[in-house]
Write a protein that holds these residues in place. Structure first.
Motif, PDB file in Angstrom:
ATOM      1  N   ASP A  88       0.652  -1.459   0.406  1.00 20.29           N
ATOM      2  CA  ASP A  88       0.129   0.020  -0.225  1.00 20.29           C
ATOM      3  C   ASP A  88       0.666   1.550   0.343  1.00 20.29           C
ATOM      4  OD1 ASP A  88      -2.055  -1.410   0.253  1.00 20.29           O
ATOM      5  OD2 ASP A  88      -2.901  -1.555   1.731  1.00 20.29           O
ATOM      6  N   GLY A  89       2.430   0.989   0.437  1.00 24.84           N
ATOM      7  CA  GLY A  89       2.149   2.450   0.679  1.00 24.84           C
ATOM      8  C   GLY A  89       3.861   2.870  -0.485  1.00 24.84           C
ATOM      9  N   VAL A  90       3.645   1.604  -1.738  1.00 23.79           N
ATOM     10  CA  VAL A  90       4.469   1.931  -2.856  1.00 23.79           C
ATOM     11  C   VAL A  90       3.913   2.245  -4.174  1.00 23.79           C
ATOM     12  CG1 VAL A  90       5.970   0.709  -4.506  1.00 23.79           C
ATOM     13  CG2 VAL A  90       5.811   0.295  -1.703  1.00 23.79           C
ATOM     14  N   SER A  91       4.055   3.605  -4.383  1.00 24.08           N
ATOM     15  CA  SER A  91       3.480   4.027  -6.045  1.00 24.08           C
ATOM     16  C   SER A  91       4.498   3.275  -6.860  1.00 24.08           C
ATOM     17  CB  SER A  91       3.690   5.023  -5.899  1.00 24.08           C
ATOM     18  OG  SER A  91       5.157   5.688  -6.058  1.00 24.08           O
ATOM     19  N   GLY A  92       4.251   2.909  -8.189  1.00 26.44           N
ATOM     20  CA  GLY A  92       4.636   1.653  -9.036  1.00 26.44           C
ATOM     21  C   GLY A  92       4.206   0.486  -8.295  1.00 26.44           C
ATOM     22  N   TYR A  93       5.822   0.262  -8.874  1.00 22.90           N
ATOM     23  CA  TYR A  93       6.131  -1.773  -9.184  1.00 22.90           C
ATOM     24  C   TYR A  93       6.300  -1.984  -7.445  1.00 22.90           C
ATOM     25  CZ  TYR A  93       6.349  -1.550 -14.582  1.00 22.90           C
ATOM     26  OH  TYR A  93       6.639  -1.275 -15.221  1.00 22.90           O
ATOM     27  N   GLY A  94       5.274  -2.648  -6.654  1.00 24.82           N
ATOM     28  CA  GLY A  94       5.659  -3.159  -5.685  1.00 24.82           C
ATOM     29  C   GLY A  94       7.659  -3.767  -5.282  1.00 24.82           C
ATOM     30  N   ILE A  95       7.450  -4.519  -6.208  1.00 24.46           N
ATOM     31  CA  ILE A  95       8.523  -6.039  -6.592  1.00 24.46           C
ATOM     32  C   ILE A  95       9.011  -5.516  -7.940  1.00 24.46           C
ATOM     33  CG2 ILE A  95       9.227  -7.682  -6.479  1.00 24.46           C
ATOM     34  CD1 ILE A  95       7.237  -8.926  -4.674  1.00 24.46           C
ATOM     35  N   HIS A  96      10.013  -4.907  -7.943  1.00 24.14           N
ATOM     36  CA  HIS A  96      11.139  -5.127  -9.479  1.00 24.14           C
ATOM     37  C   HIS A  96      12.285  -6.119  -9.664  1.00 24.14           C
ATOM     38  CE1 HIS A  96      12.083  -3.249 -13.350  1.00 24.14           C
ATOM     39  NE2 HIS A  96      13.274  -2.697 -12.993  1.00 24.14           N
ATOM     40  N   ILE A  97      11.950  -7.113 -10.178  1.00 23.36           N
ATOM     41  CA  ILE A  97      12.954  -8.344 -10.806  1.00 23.36           C
ATOM     42  C   ILE A  97      13.639  -8.022 -11.892  1.00 23.36           C
ATOM     43  CG2 ILE A  97      13.462 -10.249 -10.984  1.00 23.36           C
ATOM     44  CD1 ILE A  97      10.528 -11.090  -9.808  1.00 23.36           C
ATOM     45  N   THR A  98      15.421  -7.809 -11.466  1.00 22.00           N
ATOM     46  CA  THR A  98      16.177  -7.256 -12.387  1.00 22.00           C
ATOM     47  C   THR A  98      17.053  -8.810 -13.573  1.00 22.00           C
ATOM     48  OG1 THR A  98      17.309  -5.772 -11.747  1.00 22.00           O
ATOM     49  CG2 THR A  98      15.996  -4.850 -12.485  1.00 22.00           C
ATOM     50  N   SER A  99      16.774  -8.965 -13.067  1.00 21.20           N
ATOM     51  CA  SER A  99      17.750 -10.699 -13.272  1.00 21.20           C
ATOM     52  C   SER A  99      16.996 -12.214 -13.622  1.00 21.20           C
ATOM     53  CB  SER A  99      18.565 -10.938 -11.510  1.00 21.20           C
ATOM     54  OG  SER A  99      20.041 -12.295 -11.934  1.00 21.20           O
ATOM     55  N   ALA A 100      17.624 -12.725 -14.159  1.00 27.78           N
ATOM     56  CA  ALA A 100      16.724 -14.312 -14.776  1.00 27.78           C
ATOM     57  C   ALA A 100      17.641 -14.778 -13.085  1.00 27.78           C
ATOM     58  CB  ALA A 100      17.714 -14.640 -15.884  1.00 27.78           C
ATOM     59  N   GLY A 101      16.324 -15.867 -13.171  1.00 30.64           N
ATOM     60  CA  GLY A 101      16.495 -17.197 -11.686  1.00 30.64           C
ATOM     61  C   GLY A 101      16.442 -16.602 -10.608  1.00 30.64           C
ATOM     62  N   VAL A 102      15.252 -15.939 -10.782  1.00 32.79           N
ATOM     63  CA  VAL A 102      14.394 -15.381  -9.286  1.00 32.79           C
ATOM     64  C   VAL A 102      13.728 -16.221  -8.730  1.00 32.79           C
ATOM     65  CG1 VAL A 102      13.128 -13.411  -8.169  1.00 32.79           C
ATOM     66  CG2 VAL A 102      15.190 -12.745  -9.194  1.00 32.79           C
ATOM     67  N   SER A 103      12.662 -16.749  -7.813  1.00 34.39           N
ATOM     68  CA  SER A 103      12.119 -17.185  -7.282  1.00 34.39           C
ATOM     69  C   SER A 103      11.318 -16.254  -6.759  1.00 34.39           C
ATOM     70  CB  SER A 103      12.615 -18.988  -6.751  1.00 34.39           C
ATOM     71  OG  SER A 103      11.580 -19.540  -6.532  1.00 34.39           O
ATOM     72  N   LEU A 104       9.440 -16.246  -6.551  1.00 38.00           N
ATOM     73  CA  LEU A 104       9.225 -15.780  -5.346  1.00 38.00           C
ATOM     74  C   LEU A 104       8.320 -17.397  -4.951  1.00 38.00           C
ATOM     75  CD1 LEU A 104       7.891 -13.039  -6.738  1.00 38.00           C
ATOM     76  CD2 LEU A 104      10.001 -12.890  -5.252  1.00 38.00           C
ATOM     77  N   GLU A 105       8.392 -17.658  -3.172  1.00 43.65           N
ATOM     78  CA  GLU A 105       7.600 -19.065  -3.106  1.00 43.65           C
ATOM     79  C   GLU A 105       6.387 -18.480  -2.010  1.00 43.65           C
ATOM     80  OE1 GLU A 105      10.134 -22.193  -2.560  1.00 43.65           O
ATOM     81  OE2 GLU A 105      11.390 -21.777  -4.160  1.00 43.65           O
ATOM     82  N   HIS A 106       5.179 -18.823  -2.292  1.00 47.42           N
ATOM     83  CA  HIS A 106       4.740 -18.961  -0.664  1.00 47.42           C
ATOM     84  C   HIS A 106       4.628 -17.624  -0.316  1.00 47.42           C
ATOM     85  CE1 HIS A 106       5.239 -22.798  -0.231  1.00 47.42           C
ATOM     86  NE2 HIS A 106       6.295 -22.570  -0.222  1.00 47.42           N
ATOM     87  N   LEU A 107       4.517 -16.063  -1.084  1.00 53.24           N
ATOM     88  CA  LEU A 107       3.960 -14.821  -1.294  1.00 53.24           C
ATOM     89  C   LEU A 107       2.793 -14.827  -1.879  1.00 53.24           C
ATOM     90  CD1 LEU A 107       7.857 -13.948  -1.214  1.00 53.24           C
ATOM     91  CD2 LEU A 107       6.159 -14.026   0.565  1.00 53.24           C
TER      92      LEU A 107
END
Length: 107
Positions: A88-107
Motif C-alpha cells: 500500500d505504501g509503494v507507488s509503482g512496482y511493488g517488486i521489480h525483478i531485473t535478474s534471471a533466476g529469481v524465485s518467489l515462493e509462498h508469497l
C-alpha cells in the motif's frame, strides 16, 4: 595401455569440474526478517542463489523491492500463518525483478 593413461588424465579434470560446479551453485539460507533490518537489506546482502526466508508475518513496504541477482525469496508455507507483503505504501512496482533466476515462493 594408452586408453588407461587417457582415462587417468580425465579423472582429475572431471573431479575439478564437479568441484567447481558444486561451489558455483552453493547457496546460503538466511532468515531475512530476523537477520536484517529490512527485506531490501537482506536482498542487497545476498549472493547469487541464496535463499531468503521470511517469517509468517505482514511486511509493509514503503518502497519498491529491487531484486537484481538470482535468489529465492520464500514466505511461510504454513496455511495458517501466511507471509504477506503489503504494498500500500509503494507507488509503482511493488517488486521489480531485473535478474534471471529469481524465485518467489509462498508469497
Amino acid at each position: 595401455m594408452t586408453s588407461l593413461r587417457f582415462t587417468t588424465l580425465r579423472i582429475p579434470a572431471l573431479l575439478a569440474t564437479l568441484l567447481f560446479c558444486t561451489v558455483a551453485s552453493a547457496q546460503s539460507v538466511y532468515n531475512a526478517a530476523e537477520d536484517y533490518s529490512s527485506i531490501q537489506a537482506a536482498i542487497d546482502a545476498a549472493t547469487d542463489n541464496d535463499v531468503l526466508d521470511l517469517s509468517s508475518d505482514i511486511f509493509s513496504l514503503s518502497e519498491t523491492l529491487v531484486i537484481d541477482k538470482p535468489l529465492t525469496l520464500r514466505g511461510s508455507s504454513d496455511s495458517l500463518n501466511l507471509t504477506t507483503i503489503n504494498l500500500d505504501g509503494v507507488s509503482g512496482y511493488g517488486i521489480h525483478i531485473t535478474s534471471a533466476g529469481v524465485s518467489l515462493e509462498h508469497l
